[in-house]
Design an enzyme around this catalytic site. Structure first.
Site, PDB file in Angstrom:
ATOM      1  N   GLU A   1       0.891  -1.312  -0.078  1.00 57.55           N
ATOM      2  CA  GLU A   1      -0.090  -0.049   0.017  1.00 57.55           C
ATOM      3  C   GLU A   1       1.000   1.339  -0.012  1.00 57.55           C
ATOM      4  O   GLU A   1       0.408   2.185  -0.774  1.00 57.55           O
ATOM      5  CB  GLU A   1      -1.029  -0.140   1.255  1.00 57.55           C
ATOM      6  CG  GLU A   1      -1.812   1.125   1.363  1.00 57.55           C
ATOM      7  CD  GLU A   1      -2.849   1.314   0.626  1.00 57.55           C
ATOM      8  OE1 GLU A   1      -3.205   2.783   0.354  1.00 57.55           O
ATOM      9  OE2 GLU A   1      -3.212   0.571  -0.364  1.00 57.55           O
ATOM     10  N   ASP A   2       1.924   1.153   0.928  1.00 54.43           N
ATOM     11  CA  ASP A   2       2.607   2.547   1.202  1.00 54.43           C
ATOM     12  C   ASP A   2       4.136   2.731   0.354  1.00 54.43           C
ATOM     13  O   ASP A   2       4.665   3.656   0.500  1.00 54.43           O
ATOM     14  CB  ASP A   2       2.963   2.851   2.509  1.00 54.43           C
ATOM     15  CG  ASP A   2       1.502   2.999   3.411  1.00 54.43           C
ATOM     16  OD1 ASP A   2       0.688   3.324   2.375  1.00 54.43           O
ATOM     17  OD2 ASP A   2       1.389   2.863   4.604  1.00 54.43           O
TER      18      ASP A   2
END
Length: 704
Positions: free
Chosen positions: A76-77
């Site tokens: 996700e990051d």
């Protein structure tokens, strides 16, 4: 600050060296991927995944779960792809991380459709691999622990999600330790003032409980030791959110919820559980109907224990839970207990796992059969939140109510004005009594009428605090208005004996009496007179002490003091012992808190009341009465088919409504029936009795 070295030290207690090395390797990969990223607290971002892994390590989760926990935010990051994780750590870990990543896209808002769809995605990800939701729960728990750094409105939104979704999921999976912490942190952030007040209240009474808890614990330990049962006896502290929910749902004061002494007894075998139960029942008498055997029949989430409540010598109940160490482990960590212990050692974990798998399979079935996300959400919540009931409005909106809620509770949940003007209700388009308890999936329709007001009898069955509080508040205001009006009438009648009225009283006289009675206003004095808390004759004497002799003489000379119209509301009641109706000679008795109770002069109770001269007043029926009154007739009839129908038809011809029928007695071929009817006056009653006596089936007829 919890570092990777601390995590590895924890893992060495139950994982092999190679498995610990694999977790450390995941840390190195994650730290490099998150390089340069920080949390709102200012600390390096990697500290968060380590903290999440620690929460799972405390539950002794397997290495793949821990690796996925450390890597749960890298897709996700960061620039990391699922394929990289699969190559380095295996396909299983990659799928778990991918599942958690999809959950991170969930954003709750007020749009029902969007929220339902988000919920559906989360549930289905959990179905695919239960470890996905375990990591998500641990992630949410750490975020809740560090929620103080957030903006107040965002923190409250996250706390609301936690209480509404994540804590109930933890409960459904039997993870009580996590559930309690999520609830406590959510409660603190969502209701900070209530949390603080409740915590202060608990702290105040905790010191007073220590001695009694210690004495009870020692008594239990000594008794079990005498029986040769090896065990640990632990005093249990009640959780603030549990106390709050119990106070709210059951409408109880803090003292009644907190004043229960809770103990947990942990033994080695199932046999010892039942032996220990016998020992504690021999020590203190059990409360009848309060024993539950969750060992023989585990809860739906796999929880097992024996629950009992005992009478203690200290005047307060003792709540005791008895379980084995394996059951205790499952009760604490639920389905997560399955991973940390071998199945042969942890039968409770196997039960929890089987229960969870069974539930997950049912979720798949629900998904396949659900027409849309809202329907799926409704179906899942029925099972996920068993303490809630979900019903529909006529427009298809879902309303959430506590289990046990009635049609009136639903009306107040829609809006206070809807509840207060409610006169009838329908369930699935069919009329139903307002006291009917609601079931999941029903469509509820409320019928209102202008000028309607709550019925005091609603307080006997409403379930929600909102409904109960609203009804009490409206009735209190309504009763106050009625009591002030009645109090004014009573004082005016007394003052009329000396050709005065309330309006003729000087302000100085009123202020003197109000001060003597320690009241705040004339309205408060009238309210107390109308409620029967102060006797009007004595109040008038206090107002006009110089007129005492004239008042006594006037009362003896003058006729009836007060006209009864039948529309006085909640401050004039009619004796159930004699059922007075217009036309009966009557007398009024001033009853504290109720106002005036009307009896017939021939009533036995009235004769007793007449001995209390200051509390009875002469009353008479008004000439313009439009209300109806209850009266009971005893009809002795022959035993034939259609008797009730014949009598009901005769009563209908006389425009009499039947309120209640009771079979009083039977002798040979005769039946004695008691009919409670609504009548206008004695003339109406005479017509009814005349018509009934004309029936061949009626043997005798008397008014009770």
């Amino acid at each position: 600050m919890f570092l990777i070295s601390d995590l590895c030290a924890m893992l060495n207690a139950y994982l092999d060296e190679d498995q610990v090395s694999a977790v450390y390797h995941a840390y190195l990969f994650g730290a490099e991927a998150h390089e340069g990223q920080t949390r709102m607290t200012g600390e390096p971002y990697i500290y968060h995944p380590i903290a999440v892994a620690r929460i799972l390590a405390e539950m002794r989760m397997d290495e793949n779960t821990l690796i996925a926990a450390i890597l749960h935010d890298v897709i996700e990051d960061t620039e990391t792809h699922k394929e990289q994780i699969a190559k380095l750590f295996g396909e299983e870990v990659a799928e778990i991380v991918d599942g958690v990543t999809k959950l991170d896209h969930i954003h709750f808002d007020n749009k029902q459709e969007a929220k339902a769809e988000s919920f559906r995605k989360m549930i289905l990800a959990m179905v695919k691999d239960i470890r996905v939701i375990l990591i998500k729960l641990a992630d949410r728990l750490h975020n809740m622990r560090t929620l103080g750094i957030m903006r107040a409105d965002k923190a409250r939104r996250i706390a609301g999600e936690t209480l509404d979704v994540y804590a109930p999921i933890a409960n459904r999976l039997g993870m009580n330790v996590m559930r309690h912490e999520l609830e406590e942190l959510g409660f603190k952030a969502y209701y900070p003032m209530r949390y603080r007040v409740l915590k202060e209240s608990v702290n105040k009474v905790r010191g007073n409980r220590k001695t009694l808890v210690k004495k009870t614990q020692e008594a239990l330990e000594n008794r079990l030791s005498h029986e040769g049962i090896q065990c640990d006896v632990l005093g249990r502290e009640k959780h603030l959110y549990s106390i709050y929910r119990k106070m709210q749902n059951k409408n109880l004061p803090f003292s009644e919820v907190y004043d229960v002494y809770a103990f947990r007894i942990v033994v080695d075998t199932v046999d010892s559980c039942y032996r220990a139960l016998g020992a504690v029942h021999a020590l203190y008498k059990p409360v009848p109907g309060k024993f539950k055997d969750y060992i023989a029949i585990p809860k739906i989430n796999g929880y097992q224990s024996l629950h009992t409540i005992l009478f203690s010598p200290f005047g307060v109940p003792i709540e005791v839970q008895l379980r084995t160490s394996d059951m205790h482990r499952v009760a604490e960590n639920g389905i997560a207990a399955h991973w940390g212990y071998k199945e042969s050692e942890n039968n409770g974990g196997v039960i929890a796992q089987a229960k969870a798998r069974e539930w997950l399979k049912s979720l798949l079935d629900l998904q396949q059969n659900a027409g849309d996300s809202i329907e799926f959400l409704e179906s899942v919540k029925v099972d996920l939140f068993p303490s809630e009931v979900y019903v529909f409005t006529p427009k298809g909106l879902i309303m959430e109510l506590p289990r046990g809620a009635t049609i009136v509770d639903f009306a107040y949940a829609v809006h206070t004005d809807v509840g207060s003007s409610c006169v009838a209700g329908k369930i699935n388009h069919q009329h139903a009594p307002l006291s009917t308890q609601l079931k999941n999936g029903q469509t509820i329709e409320i019928i209102t009428a202008p000028g309607a007001s709550p019925n005091p009898s609603w307080l006997n069955f409403v379930f929600t605090a909102k409904a109960r509080g609203s009804i009490r508040n409206i009735l209190k205001n309504l009763q106050r208005d009625e009591s002030i009006a009645l109090g004014t009438r009573l004082l005016n009648k007394c003052l009329g004996n000396v050709n005065m009225s309330v309006q003729d009283l000087s302000q100085s006289r009123i202020e003197r009496v109000i001060k003597d009675y320690e009241l705040n206003s004339m309205d408060e004095l009238l309210h107390q007179v109308g409620l029967g808390n102060r006797i009007p004759q004595l109040v008038v004497r206090h107002l006009l002490p110089e007129q005492s002799d004239a008042l006594d003489q006037a009362r003896q000379e003058h006729g009836p003091l007060l006209n009864i119209r039948g529309t006085e509301g909640m401050v004039v009641h009619y004796g159930r012992c004699c059922h007075p109706i217009p036309g009966d000679p009557i007398v009024g008795f001033i009853s504290s808190g109720r106002g005036i109770v009307i009896h017939t002069k021939s009533c036995k109770n009235a004769k007793d009341y007449l001995k209390q001269a200051q509390k009875w007043i002469d009353v008479e029926w008004s000439d313009d009465i439009s209300a109806e009154f209850s009266v009971t007739l005893r009809v002795v009839v022959e035993h034939r088919k259609g008797v009730l129908a014949t009598i009901a038809s005769a009563l209908a011809d006389c425009e009499a409504n039947i309120e209640h029928v009771v079979t009083a007695d039977r002798e040979d071929q005769l039946y004695s029936l008691d009919f409670t009817l609504s009548v206008r006056d004695r003339t109406h009653l005479a017509d009814i009795m005349r018509n009934l006596r004309l029936l061949a089936i009626v043997a005798t007829l008397t008014r009770l």
